[in-house]
Design an enzyme around this catalytic site. Sequence first.
Site, PDB file in Angstrom:
ATOM      1  N   CYS A  78       7.597  13.193  13.045  1.00 51.36           N
ATOM      2  CA  CYS A  78       7.645  13.602  11.637  1.00 51.36           C
ATOM      3  C   CYS A  78       8.608  14.794  11.521  1.00 51.36           C
ATOM      4  CB  CYS A  78       6.250  14.025  11.170  1.00 51.36           C
ATOM      5  SG  CYS A  78       6.252  14.951   9.626  1.00 51.36           S
ATOM      6  N   HIS A  86       2.730   0.405  -5.262  1.00 51.48           N
ATOM      7  CA  HIS A  86       2.369   0.121  -3.866  1.00 51.48           C
ATOM      8  C   HIS A  86       3.376   0.718  -2.897  1.00 51.48           C
ATOM      9  CE1 HIS A  86      -0.154  -3.638  -5.143  1.00 51.48           C
ATOM     10  NE2 HIS A  86      -0.737  -2.496  -5.450  1.00 51.48           N
TER      11      HIS A  86
HETATM   12  C1  BV8 Z   1      -7.559   0.207  -4.376  1.00 47.01           C
HETATM   13  C2  BV8 Z   1       1.328  -3.315   0.673  1.00 47.01           C
HETATM   14  C3  BV8 Z   1      -9.094   1.932  -5.038  1.00 47.01           C
HETATM   15  C4  BV8 Z   1       2.786  -3.154   0.459  1.00 47.01           C
HETATM   16  C5  BV8 Z   1      -0.287  -4.492  -0.716  1.00 47.01           C
HETATM   17  C6  BV8 Z   1     -12.596  -4.178  -0.297  1.00 47.01           C
HETATM   18  C7  BV8 Z   1     -12.176  -3.039   0.379  1.00 47.01           C
HETATM   19  C8  BV8 Z   1     -11.143  -2.227  -0.091  1.00 47.01           C
HETATM   20  C9  BV8 Z   1     -10.513  -2.565  -1.269  1.00 47.01           C
HETATM   21  C10 BV8 Z   1     -10.908  -3.698  -1.924  1.00 47.01           C
HETATM   22  C11 BV8 Z   1     -11.945  -4.510  -1.472  1.00 47.01           C
HETATM   23  N1  BV8 Z   1     -12.110  -5.543  -2.347  1.00 47.01           N
HETATM   24  C12 BV8 Z   1     -11.198  -5.414  -3.348  1.00 47.01           C
HETATM   25  C13 BV8 Z   1     -10.483  -4.304  -3.096  1.00 47.01           C
HETATM   26  C14 BV8 Z   1      -9.400  -3.797  -3.870  1.00 47.01           C
HETATM   27  C15 BV8 Z   1      -8.127  -4.248  -3.182  1.00 47.01           C
HETATM   28  C16 BV8 Z   1      -7.885  -5.687  -3.583  1.00 47.01           C
HETATM   29  O1  BV8 Z   1      -7.519  -5.924  -4.713  1.00 47.01           O
HETATM   30  N2  BV8 Z   1      -8.092  -6.636  -2.649  1.00 47.01           N
HETATM   31  C17 BV8 Z   1      -7.885  -8.038  -3.012  1.00 47.01           C
HETATM   32  C18 BV8 Z   1      -7.328  -8.796  -1.820  1.00 47.01           C
HETATM   33  C19 BV8 Z   1      -9.215  -8.606  -3.514  1.00 47.01           C
HETATM   34  N3  BV8 Z   1      -7.092  -3.382  -3.665  1.00 47.01           N
HETATM   35  C20 BV8 Z   1      -6.795  -2.268  -2.989  1.00 47.01           C
HETATM   36  O2  BV8 Z   1      -7.264  -1.960  -1.920  1.00 47.01           O
HETATM   37  C21 BV8 Z   1      -5.830  -1.351  -3.720  1.00 47.01           C
HETATM   38  N4  BV8 Z   1      -6.390  -0.028  -3.756  1.00 47.01           N
HETATM   39  O3  BV8 Z   1      -8.259  -0.653  -4.851  1.00 47.01           O
HETATM   40  O4  BV8 Z   1      -7.875   1.567  -4.387  1.00 47.01           O
HETATM   41  C22 BV8 Z   1      -8.919   1.913  -6.503  1.00 47.01           C
HETATM   42  C23 BV8 Z   1      -9.895   1.303  -7.291  1.00 47.01           C
HETATM   43  C24 BV8 Z   1      -9.737   1.290  -8.672  1.00 47.01           C
HETATM   44  C25 BV8 Z   1      -8.622   1.877  -9.257  1.00 47.01           C
HETATM   45  C26 BV8 Z   1      -7.649   2.452  -8.458  1.00 47.01           C
HETATM   46  C27 BV8 Z   1      -7.785   2.461  -7.070  1.00 47.01           C
HETATM   47  C28 BV8 Z   1      -4.502  -1.308  -2.981  1.00 47.01           C
HETATM   48  C29 BV8 Z   1      -3.832  -2.659  -3.082  1.00 47.01           C
HETATM   49  C30 BV8 Z   1      -2.425  -2.577  -2.466  1.00 47.01           C
HETATM   50  C31 BV8 Z   1      -2.391  -3.418  -1.241  1.00 47.01           C
HETATM   51  N5  BV8 Z   1      -1.029  -3.446  -0.711  1.00 47.01           N
HETATM   52  N6  BV8 Z   1       0.865  -4.503  -0.052  1.00 47.01           N
HETATM   53  C32 BV8 Z   1       3.476  -4.389   0.920  1.00 47.01           C
HETATM   54  O5  BV8 Z   1       3.311  -4.721   2.095  1.00 47.01           O
HETATM   55  O6  BV8 Z   1       4.175  -5.003   0.089  1.00 47.01           O
HETATM   56  S1  BV8 Z   1      -0.802  -5.861  -1.575  1.00 47.01           S
HETATM   57  C33 BV8 Z   1       0.373  -7.088  -1.670  1.00 47.01           C
HETATM   58  O7  BV8 Z   1      -0.082  -7.961  -2.686  1.00 47.01           O
HETATM   59  C34 BV8 Z   1       1.721  -6.633  -2.138  1.00 47.01           C
HETATM   60  O8  BV8 Z   1       1.818  -5.251  -2.355  1.00 47.01           O
HETATM   61  C35 BV8 Z   1       1.917  -7.334  -3.464  1.00 47.01           C
HETATM   62  O9  BV8 Z   1       2.582  -6.512  -4.308  1.00 47.01           O
HETATM   63  C36 BV8 Z   1       0.529  -7.515  -3.884  1.00 47.01           C
HETATM   64  C37 BV8 Z   1       0.270  -8.504  -4.975  1.00 47.01           C
HETATM   65  O10 BV8 Z   1       0.860  -9.726  -4.627  1.00 47.01           O
HETATM   66  P1  BV8 Z   1       1.868 -10.401  -5.670  1.00 47.01           P
HETATM   67  O11 BV8 Z   1       2.959  -9.444  -5.941  1.00 47.01           O
HETATM   68  O12 BV8 Z   1       1.096 -10.905  -6.828  1.00 47.01           O
HETATM   69  O13 BV8 Z   1       2.449 -11.570  -4.787  1.00 47.01           O
HETATM   70  P2  BV8 Z   1       1.749 -12.975  -4.472  1.00 47.01           P
HETATM   71  O14 BV8 Z   1       2.469 -13.579  -3.325  1.00 47.01           O
HETATM   72  O15 BV8 Z   1       0.268 -12.801  -4.402  1.00 47.01           O
HETATM   73  O16 BV8 Z   1       2.035 -13.841  -5.779  1.00 47.01           O
HETATM   74  C38 BV8 Z   1       3.377 -14.221  -6.080  1.00 47.01           C
HETATM   75  C39 BV8 Z   1       3.345 -14.788  -7.473  1.00 47.01           C
HETATM   76  O17 BV8 Z   1       4.687 -15.084  -7.863  1.00 47.01           O
HETATM   77  C40 BV8 Z   1       2.555 -16.074  -7.572  1.00 47.01           C
HETATM   78  O18 BV8 Z   1       1.756 -16.037  -8.759  1.00 47.01           O
HETATM   79  C41 BV8 Z   1       3.645 -17.155  -7.718  1.00 47.01           C
HETATM   80  O19 BV8 Z   1       3.205 -18.220  -8.545  1.00 47.01           O
HETATM   81  C42 BV8 Z   1       4.738 -16.379  -8.401  1.00 47.01           C
HETATM   82  N7  BV8 Z   1       6.107 -16.855  -8.126  1.00 47.01           N
HETATM   83  C43 BV8 Z   1       6.600 -17.336  -6.938  1.00 47.01           C
HETATM   84  N8  BV8 Z   1       7.902 -17.643  -7.104  1.00 47.01           N
HETATM   85  C44 BV8 Z   1       8.236 -17.320  -8.392  1.00 47.01           C
HETATM   86  C45 BV8 Z   1       7.091 -16.818  -9.042  1.00 47.01           C
HETATM   87  N9  BV8 Z   1       7.099 -16.427 -10.334  1.00 47.01           N
HETATM   88  C46 BV8 Z   1       8.274 -16.531 -11.000  1.00 47.01           C
HETATM   89  N10 BV8 Z   1       9.407 -16.991 -10.444  1.00 47.01           N
HETATM   90  C47 BV8 Z   1       9.425 -17.402  -9.153  1.00 47.01           C
HETATM   91  N11 BV8 Z   1      10.560 -17.879  -8.622  1.00 47.01           N
END
Ligand code: BV8
Length: 225
Positions: free
Chosen positions: A133, A106
Amino acid sequence: MKSIVILTGAGISAESGLGTFRDRDGLWTRYDLAEVATPEGFARNPALVHDFYNARRANAAAAAPNAAHQALARLEAAWPGPFLIVTQNVDDLHERAGCRAVLHMHGQLNGALCARCDARWPAPAVMHPADPCPACGAASTRPDVVWFGEYPYGMERIWSALREADLFAAIGTSGTVYPAAAFAQDAGRAGAHCVELNTEPSAVADDFDEILTGPATRIVPAWVD
Ligand code: BV8
């Protein structure tokens, strides 16, 4: 030789003080994802998006790798076979802990990208919409991160590594963002043993053979060592 692929998410950096996205006080509870993590949001209000990433870049620079990052660096150093960390995180804590094989699917806070000519360069600490740029001069610089609807980096390398993996571990990710959320299925289909390390079951916990529960700074060193 046995190969390892490890996927990390915001949870591995949580104990370094960096916010997660979907936990109770997560980033997405304070910012509208559509406004700060989509190309459309950037086009509407680049200043808001730069403010969002400038704040996260400062937080990441002030943070330190934690015991989980350090344990993965020990594992990489000791592992004789193929080893890859695929991180959804845009911080550089894996690298600062000493990991070398890190793929930021990402993107990275420390990268800048020109929305017009695709030039890439190291991001300054603070970015502004009017920054020109260095390649084409246009005032269209953005953080080099992958937003919703954009294609993640390194997918061919990731899918190839998942097909070869003997061990796949997902650490601190909610399993809600694709294509990363499908990696356990991809690896499992290829015969890998899949382990999830998290404080609670992710949305794709059923895709894993083994679930280790607890904070990453406790369970990752215990799992590695
Ligand atoms: C794609 C930017 C095509 C950087 C992020 C409709 C339209 C368009 C796309 C879509 C759509 N519907 C679905 C999609 C696909 C979409 C998607 O998945 N949407 C979701 C919401 C349904 N994905 C995309 O668009 C991706 N591109 O699909 O391209 C394609 C298709 C097929 C194959 C290839 C390509 C692009 C997705 C990237 C989006 N960018 N961020 C930034 O700002 O950081 S996403 C954002 O969420 C972050 O990047 C982050 O990395 C990501 C995932 O989140 P997590 O890392 O899991 O963090 P989260 O807070 O959710 O969870 C934390 C976890 O840690 C929890 O489980 C918690 O319990 C745990 N935790 C907490 N504390 C601890 C812990 N564990 C251990 N110890 C602790 N102490």
